[in-house]
Scaffold this motif. Structure first.
Motif, mmCIF file in Angstrom:
data_model
loop_
_atom_site.group_PDB
_atom_site.id
_atom_site.type_symbol
_atom_site.label_atom_id
_atom_site.label_comp_id
_atom_site.label_asym_id
_atom_site.label_seq_id
_atom_site.Cartn_x
_atom_site.Cartn_y
_atom_site.Cartn_z
ATOM 1 N N LYS A 218 0.809 -1.222 0.000
ATOM 2 C CA LYS A 218 0.000 0.000 0.000
ATOM 3 C C LYS A 218 0.842 1.272 0.000
ATOM 4 N N GLU A 219 2.114 1.158 0.359
ATOM 5 C CA GLU A 219 2.959 2.344 0.454
ATOM 6 C C GLU A 219 3.905 2.514 -0.735
ATOM 7 N N THR A 220 3.843 1.630 -1.704
ATOM 8 C CA THR A 220 4.729 1.774 -2.866
ATOM 9 C C THR A 220 4.264 2.938 -3.741
ATOM 10 N N SER A 221 5.212 3.578 -4.396
ATOM 11 C CA SER A 221 4.861 4.644 -5.341
ATOM 12 C C SER A 221 4.003 4.090 -6.472
ATOM 13 N N LEU A 222 4.285 2.861 -6.872
ATOM 14 C CA LEU A 222 3.531 2.192 -7.928
ATOM 15 C C LEU A 222 2.043 2.154 -7.608
ATOM 16 N N VAL A 223 1.710 1.660 -6.444
ATOM 17 C CA VAL A 223 0.303 1.533 -6.054
ATOM 18 C C VAL A 223 -0.328 2.898 -5.837
ATOM 19 N N ASN A 224 0.380 3.814 -5.220
ATOM 20 C CA ASN A 224 -0.175 5.148 -4.965
ATOM 21 C C ASN A 224 -0.494 5.888 -6.256
ATOM 22 N N HIS A 225 0.388 5.778 -7.239
ATOM 23 C CA HIS A 225 0.131 6.450 -8.525
ATOM 24 C C HIS A 225 -1.071 5.838 -9.234
ATOM 25 N N TRP A 226 -1.134 4.502 -9.266
ATOM 26 C CA TRP A 226 -2.268 3.865 -9.923
ATOM 27 C C TRP A 226 -3.580 4.192 -9.217
ATOM 28 N N ARG A 227 -3.550 4.188 -7.897
ATOM 29 C CA ARG A 227 -4.770 4.499 -7.143
ATOM 30 C C ARG A 227 -5.255 5.905 -7.459
ATOM 31 N N ARG A 228 -4.346 6.878 -7.427
ATOM 32 C CA ARG A 228 -4.747 8.258 -7.689
ATOM 33 C C ARG A 228 -5.196 8.439 -9.133
ATOM 34 N N TYR A 229 -4.524 7.748 -10.052
ATOM 35 C CA TYR A 229 -4.899 7.885 -11.456
ATOM 36 C C TYR A 229 -6.295 7.320 -11.713
ATOM 37 N N LEU A 230 -6.596 6.163 -11.175
ATOM 38 C CA LEU A 230 -7.901 5.547 -11.392
ATOM 39 C C LEU A 230 -9.017 6.340 -10.722
ATOM 40 N N GLU A 231 -8.709 6.974 -9.616
ATOM 41 C CA GLU A 231 -9.716 7.797 -8.944
ATOM 42 C C GLU A 231 -9.969 9.103 -9.674
ATOM 43 N N ASP A 232 -8.927 9.667 -10.301
ATOM 44 C CA ASP A 232 -9.078 10.954 -10.973
ATOM 45 C C ASP A 232 -8.030 11.089 -12.080
ATOM 46 N N PRO A 233 -8.284 10.479 -13.261
ATOM 47 C CA PRO A 233 -7.313 10.550 -14.354
ATOM 48 C C PRO A 233 -6.956 11.981 -14.746
ATOM 49 N N ASP A 234 -7.929 12.898 -14.649
ATOM 50 C CA ASP A 234 -7.673 14.278 -15.065
ATOM 51 C C ASP A 234 -6.579 14.941 -14.243
ATOM 52 N N PHE A 235 -6.393 14.473 -13.016
ATOM 53 C CA PHE A 235 -5.359 15.065 -12.169
ATOM 54 C C PHE A 235 -3.987 14.936 -12.828
ATOM 55 N N TYR A 236 -3.783 13.817 -13.547
ATOM 56 C CA TYR A 236 -2.530 13.595 -14.260
ATOM 57 C C TYR A 236 -2.588 14.127 -15.682
ATOM 58 N N LEU A 237 -3.695 13.857 -16.353
ATOM 59 C CA LEU A 237 -3.760 14.125 -17.783
ATOM 60 C C LEU A 237 -3.782 15.605 -18.124
ATOM 61 N N ARG A 238 -4.363 16.433 -17.258
ATOM 62 C CA ARG A 238 -4.437 17.845 -17.612
ATOM 63 C C ARG A 238 -3.059 18.475 -17.736
ATOM 64 N N TYR A 239 -2.110 17.971 -16.963
ATOM 65 C CA TYR A 239 -0.754 18.512 -17.048
ATOM 66 C C TYR A 239 -0.037 17.963 -18.283
ATOM 67 N N ILE A 240 -0.198 16.672 -18.534
ATOM 68 C CA ILE A 240 0.470 16.054 -19.664
ATOM 69 C C ILE A 240 -0.055 16.604 -20.986
ATOM 70 N N LEU A 241 -1.384 16.709 -21.131
ATOM 71 C CA LEU A 241 -1.977 17.182 -22.366
ATOM 72 C C LEU A 241 -1.688 18.665 -22.608
ATOM 73 N N ASN A 242 -1.633 19.434 -21.532
ATOM 74 C CA ASN A 242 -1.294 20.856 -21.673
ATOM 75 C C ASN A 242 0.135 21.028 -22.141
ATOM 76 N N GLU A 243 1.020 20.141 -21.676
ATOM 77 C CA GLU A 243 2.416 20.217 -22.109
ATOM 78 C C GLU A 243 2.536 19.947 -23.600
ATOM 79 N N GLU A 244 1.700 19.018 -24.112
ATOM 80 C CA GLU A 244 1.748 18.696 -25.531
ATOM 81 C C GLU A 244 1.275 19.865 -26.389
ATOM 82 N N GLU A 245 0.382 20.659 -25.852
ATOM 83 C CA GLU A 245 -0.117 21.811 -26.588
ATOM 84 C C GLU A 245 0.929 22.934 -26.594
#
Length: 245
Positions: A218-245
């Motif tokens: 439960k404390e691995t970075s792997l699990v924490n990132h996946w958990r946060r991403y599945l709960e709110d993909p936009d939290f990650y994607l808004r930064y990545i997609l904005n960078e591409e623009e």
């Protein structure tokens, strides 16, 4: 348990060269690393040393760094990797006697990036599987290899086996790994999968700038990132997609 420690010694002139300057590898050089469970997962970002360490253990055990079974090499004259040349495996007493000869060693190294080419080369050869994996999907081929070759007590190394597997196939792999552990085998697996690492009773080793650290699932970075991403993909994607623009 088959091996309970890995260590290595290098010439001081090489300590600043790759892979010896990778923090996780440097920690093995300085302190060694002890295995305490039959199943060990290595997790961490790309470049943290997971694959480098797994392939070096495979070579020290007598496996080809590109994959395959104990006692057989895909290419016999291929030189070992730099870490594979110097790493030393420390066997538990019972297995040290049983594996006195390299020919008596049981095990297999499944490496995702080279597995397909290797499978096509050895399909139908004595000691391997009879099924034509070239007529299967990549994932089905992986499962055929796993079910056939991961059957006896021995040392089994895997490098990102989830690469070709669906969710349900990953669950089948978890069951297979668990069975190996219960019959006296040992599994060391480099992975990015939160599914595989959730296997009860396994040990998770997180590699990074800090070196090597045992971390609860439960404390691995792997699990924490996946958990946060599945709960709110936009939290990650808004930064990545904005960078591409």
């Amino acid at each position: 348990m088959i091996i309970n420690k890995v260590s290595c010694q290098i010439d001081s002139a090489n300590q600043n060269q790759w892979p010896f300057n990778v923090p996780a590898v440097r920690q093995i050089i300085e302190k060694g690393f002890k295995f305490t469970k039959p199943v060990t997962f290595l997790v961490g970002e790309n470049g943290s040393g997971k694959s480098t360490i797994v392939e070096a253990i495979a070579e020290a055990y007598g496996l080809d760094a590109h994959g395959g079974r104990a006692g057989r090499k895909f290419v016999n004259d291929r030189p070992k990797t730099p870490l594979g040349e110097v790493v030393e495996l420390h066997y538990t007493p019972i297995w040290a006697k049983r594996f006195a000869s390299p020919r008596s060693r049981k095990g297999y190294f499944l490496r995702a990036e080279t597995a397909f080419g290797f499978m096509s080369f050895v399909t139908g050869l004595p000691g391997y599987w009879e099924e034509n994996v070239m007529e299967m999907s990549h994932g089905e081929g992986f499962l055929t290899v796993l079910n056939t070759m991961f059957s006896d007590p021995g040392l089994y190394l895997m490098d990102e086996p989830e690469a070709a597997l669906s969710f349900s196939s990953c669950l089948r792999l978890i069951a297979l790994i668990h069975r190996l552990a219960t019959i006296g085998g040992q599994v060391i697996c480099a992975t990015h999968s939160p599914l595989l690492t959730a296997l009860p009773g396994s040990e998770i080793i997180e590699l990074g700038p800090h070196g090597i650290e045992r971390v609860p699932w439960k404390e691995t970075s792997l699990v924490n990132h996946w958990r946060r991403y599945l709960e709110d993909p936009d939290f990650y994607l808004r930064y990545i997609l904005n960078e591409e623009e």
